[in-house]
Motif scaffolding. Structure first.
Motif, PDB file in Angstrom:
ATOM      1  N   ILE A 136      -9.312  -2.037   7.263  1.00 37.47           N
ATOM      2  CA  ILE A 136      -9.578  -2.390   5.875  1.00 37.47           C
ATOM      3  C   ILE A 136      -9.674  -3.899   5.730  1.00 37.47           C
ATOM      4  CG2 ILE A 136      -7.114  -2.394   5.295  1.00 37.47           C
ATOM      5  CD1 ILE A 136      -7.908  -1.450   2.481  1.00 37.47           C
ATOM      6  N   ILE A 183      -9.250  -6.792   2.877  1.00 38.75           N
ATOM      7  CA  ILE A 183      -8.731  -7.076   1.542  1.00 38.75           C
ATOM      8  C   ILE A 183      -9.151  -8.489   1.169  1.00 38.75           C
ATOM      9  CG2 ILE A 183      -6.690  -7.176   0.078  1.00 38.75           C
ATOM     10  CD1 ILE A 183      -5.235  -5.504   2.251  1.00 38.75           C
ATOM     11  N   CYS A 242      -2.314   1.210   4.446  1.00 40.47           N
ATOM     12  CA  CYS A 242      -3.579   1.296   3.719  1.00 40.47           C
ATOM     13  C   CYS A 242      -4.445   2.454   4.205  1.00 40.47           C
ATOM     14  CB  CYS A 242      -4.356  -0.011   3.869  1.00 40.47           C
ATOM     15  SG  CYS A 242      -3.439  -1.492   3.416  1.00 40.47           S
ATOM     16  N   GLY A 286       0.807  -1.206   0.000  1.00 35.91           N
ATOM     17  CA  GLY A 286       0.000   0.000   0.000  1.00 35.91           C
ATOM     18  C   GLY A 286       0.844   1.261   0.000  1.00 35.91           C
ATOM     19  N   THR A 323      -3.210   4.599   0.939  1.00 38.67           N
ATOM     20  CA  THR A 323      -4.623   4.672   0.577  1.00 38.67           C
ATOM     21  C   THR A 323      -5.232   3.280   0.570  1.00 38.67           C
ATOM     22  OG1 THR A 323      -4.216   4.414  -1.807  1.00 38.67           O
ATOM     23  CG2 THR A 323      -4.146   6.653  -0.899  1.00 38.67           C
ATOM     24  N   PRO A 324      -6.510   3.162   0.876  1.00 39.64           N
ATOM     25  CA  PRO A 324      -7.163   1.851   0.818  1.00 39.64           C
ATOM     26  C   PRO A 324      -7.094   1.233  -0.574  1.00 39.64           C
ATOM     27  CG  PRO A 324      -8.535   3.427   1.998  1.00 39.64           C
ATOM     28  CD  PRO A 324      -7.413   4.214   1.391  1.00 39.64           C
ATOM     29  N   GLU A 325      -7.223   2.063  -1.606  1.00 35.15           N
ATOM     30  CA  GLU A 325      -7.252   1.562  -2.975  1.00 35.15           C
ATOM     31  C   GLU A 325      -5.956   0.862  -3.386  1.00 35.15           C
ATOM     32  OE1 GLU A 325     -10.146   4.617  -2.229  1.00 35.15           O
ATOM     33  OE2 GLU A 325      -7.944   4.694  -2.073  1.00 35.15           O
ATOM     34  N   SER A 326      -4.870   1.228  -2.711  1.00 37.15           N
ATOM     35  CA  SER A 326      -3.578   0.642  -3.064  1.00 37.15           C
ATOM     36  C   SER A 326      -3.369  -0.742  -2.454  1.00 37.15           C
ATOM     37  CB  SER A 326      -2.452   1.568  -2.627  1.00 37.15           C
ATOM     38  OG  SER A 326      -2.418   1.711  -1.209  1.00 37.15           O
ATOM     39  N   CYS A 327      -4.220  -1.114  -1.506  1.00 36.45           N
ATOM     40  CA  CYS A 327      -4.067  -2.396  -0.816  1.00 36.45           C
ATOM     41  C   CYS A 327      -4.962  -3.432  -1.487  1.00 36.45           C
ATOM     42  CB  CYS A 327      -4.384  -2.241   0.659  1.00 36.45           C
ATOM     43  SG  CYS A 327      -3.138  -1.265   1.536  1.00 36.45           S
ATOM     44  N   THR A 328      -4.465  -3.953  -2.599  1.00 34.86           N
ATOM     45  CA  THR A 328      -5.220  -4.869  -3.428  1.00 34.86           C
ATOM     46  C   THR A 328      -4.816  -6.310  -3.157  1.00 34.86           C
ATOM     47  OG1 THR A 328      -3.573  -4.789  -5.185  1.00 34.86           O
ATOM     48  CG2 THR A 328      -5.334  -3.111  -5.229  1.00 34.86           C
ATOM     49  N   SER A 329      -5.619  -7.232  -3.693  1.00 33.64           N
ATOM     50  CA  SER A 329      -5.254  -8.645  -3.631  1.00 33.64           C
ATOM     51  C   SER A 329      -3.901  -8.881  -4.279  1.00 33.64           C
ATOM     52  CB  SER A 329      -6.328  -9.481  -4.331  1.00 33.64           C
ATOM     53  OG  SER A 329      -5.904 -10.823  -4.477  1.00 33.64           O
TER      54      SER A 329
END
Length: 386
Positions: A120, A122, A115, A89, A92-98
């Motif tokens: 959050i 994931i 994140c 990450g 940002t939350p959006e950067s913490c992807t599968s």
């Protein structure tokens, strides 16, 4: 039982790994007589979890037994993650992807998350897998904010020193001192290994090396619903280095109604040939839902033992300190604990712990809610078992 000591030794013969085979004939007689939120009825697998369950919404019971007061051994304490190798990450939350989680875990080393300031969840699109040559120390630290979900479709975390795809690093994969994996300050929800293999480990599967779990939570995880030995909706472990124990510290499996984990055996944790030291932890509302025990009774698929904990193997120790096991449920044996030492050399140590109100089962020769051979030493101090 089904997975015998002979299989463990066979695994050490790396060049003959493909020739190793499970003993499907069963084992010695042991059957006697007989995030957060609720699981969704629409979910997959034994646990009926899945991304529609309230566990996916965050929150949930805290990590650990609030009444646990045992000192944590030095080797069981949280690892230092202040100098991470990999940060998942960019704040940002959006950067913490599968994809970020899977690649970060594959890279190994010290792994942390950035994140944002809020909790959050994931949801993984594939299982995160440890590579055996990326340690020797591997730490995954969620900072108390990160929940990893299997979405009710897949196991969350996998480590196997004898899996060639994860890189063989020694000629004795069944007994090597690495990777030494620490999982801490994380929540695991909706992991599901149903139909993935016949081993279990809905949230975590760990074979070989060492495993330590600190300040972790396990909600609504599942593995196969039947089978005499398959188990460990939360954690399934094999072949720890030199027989040293898996440490589980200040962690929660279930914790309240609707949060529990479900498998054929070992609703919380399960192992063959592995010792455990469980400190200041909580197991509640987990279920072992198999049918027929181990070895499976005629006409049954087997399973249903170890509502919270399932231990099978030879020389091994289960040590509980400051741990509460309550309101777990079985259909066969060991509503709290199923502990079978095939060579009658294992033992159980229970200190400052409470085992109460676990439901169902039979074959309780020494204490209620604990299934074991009647010659298994059980040392109990300052504890309640009723």
């Amino acid at each position: 039982m089904r997975r015998s000591l002979e299989l463990m030794l066979c695994l050490s013969m790396v060049t003959a790994l493909e020739a190793c085979a499970d003993d499907s004939s069963g084992g010695e007689g042991t059957t006697g007589t007989g995030g957060t939120g609720a699981a969704s009825a629409s979910g997959s697998g034994a646990g009926g979890a899945g991304a529609g369950s309230p566990a996916h919404e965050g929150g949930g019971p805290a990590a650990g037994n609030p009444d646990g007061s045992c000192a944590v051994p030095a080797e069981a304490r949280a690892a230092d993650s202040s100098s991470p190798t990999t940060v998942i990450g960019d704040g940002t939350p959006e950067s913490c992807t599968s994809e970020a989680v899977v690649s970060g875990v594959a890279a190994g080393g010290i792994i942390t998350f950035d994140c944002g300031p809020d909790p959050i969840t994931i949801t993984l699109e594939e299982t995160a897998k440890i590579f055996n040559d990326t340690g020797p120390e591997i730490v995954i630290d969620g900072g108390g904010l990160v929940t990893l979900s299997g979405g009710g479709k897949r196991r969350i975390l996998y480590m196997n020193t004898c899996d060639e795809a994860q890189v063989w690093t020694t000629p004795s994969c069944d007994n090597q001192d690495h990777p030494r994996l620490t999982v801490q300050n994380l929540t695991f929800i909706e992991g599901d290994s149903t139909d993935d293999d016949d081993e279990g480990g809905g949230a975590i599967f760990a074979q070989g090396g060492r495993l330590k779990v600190v300040n972790a939570r396990f909600f609504n995880n599942a593995c196969d619903a039947t089978g005499p030995d398959v188990g460990g909706a939360g954690i399934r472990a094999f072949m720890q280095y030199n027989g040293l124990p898996v440490h589980v510290v200040n962690s929660t499996f279930g914790g309240a109604e609707g949060y529990g984990n479900v498998c054929a055996n070992g609703g919380g944790i399960s192992s063959i040939g592995v010792s455990w030291t469980v400190v200041n932890s909580l197991f509640s509302h987990n279920r072992a839902i198999g049918n027929g025990g181990n070895p499976a009774m005629a006409g049954t698929p087997g399973g249903g033992s170890g509502g919270a904990i399932y231990n099978d193997g030879d020389t091994m120790t289960l040590t509980l300190c400051g741990t509460r096991i309550e309101r777990n449920e079985v259909s066969a044996h060991g509503s709290a604990i199923f502990f079978v030492s095939n060579d009658h050399t294992g033992n159980i140590v229970i200190d400052r712990s409470v085992i109460t109100e676990n439901i169902g089962g039979s074959w309780y020769p020494t204490y209620p809610q604990i299934s074991n051979h009647d010659d298994t030493p059980i040392a109990v101090t300052d504890s309640v078992i009723q």
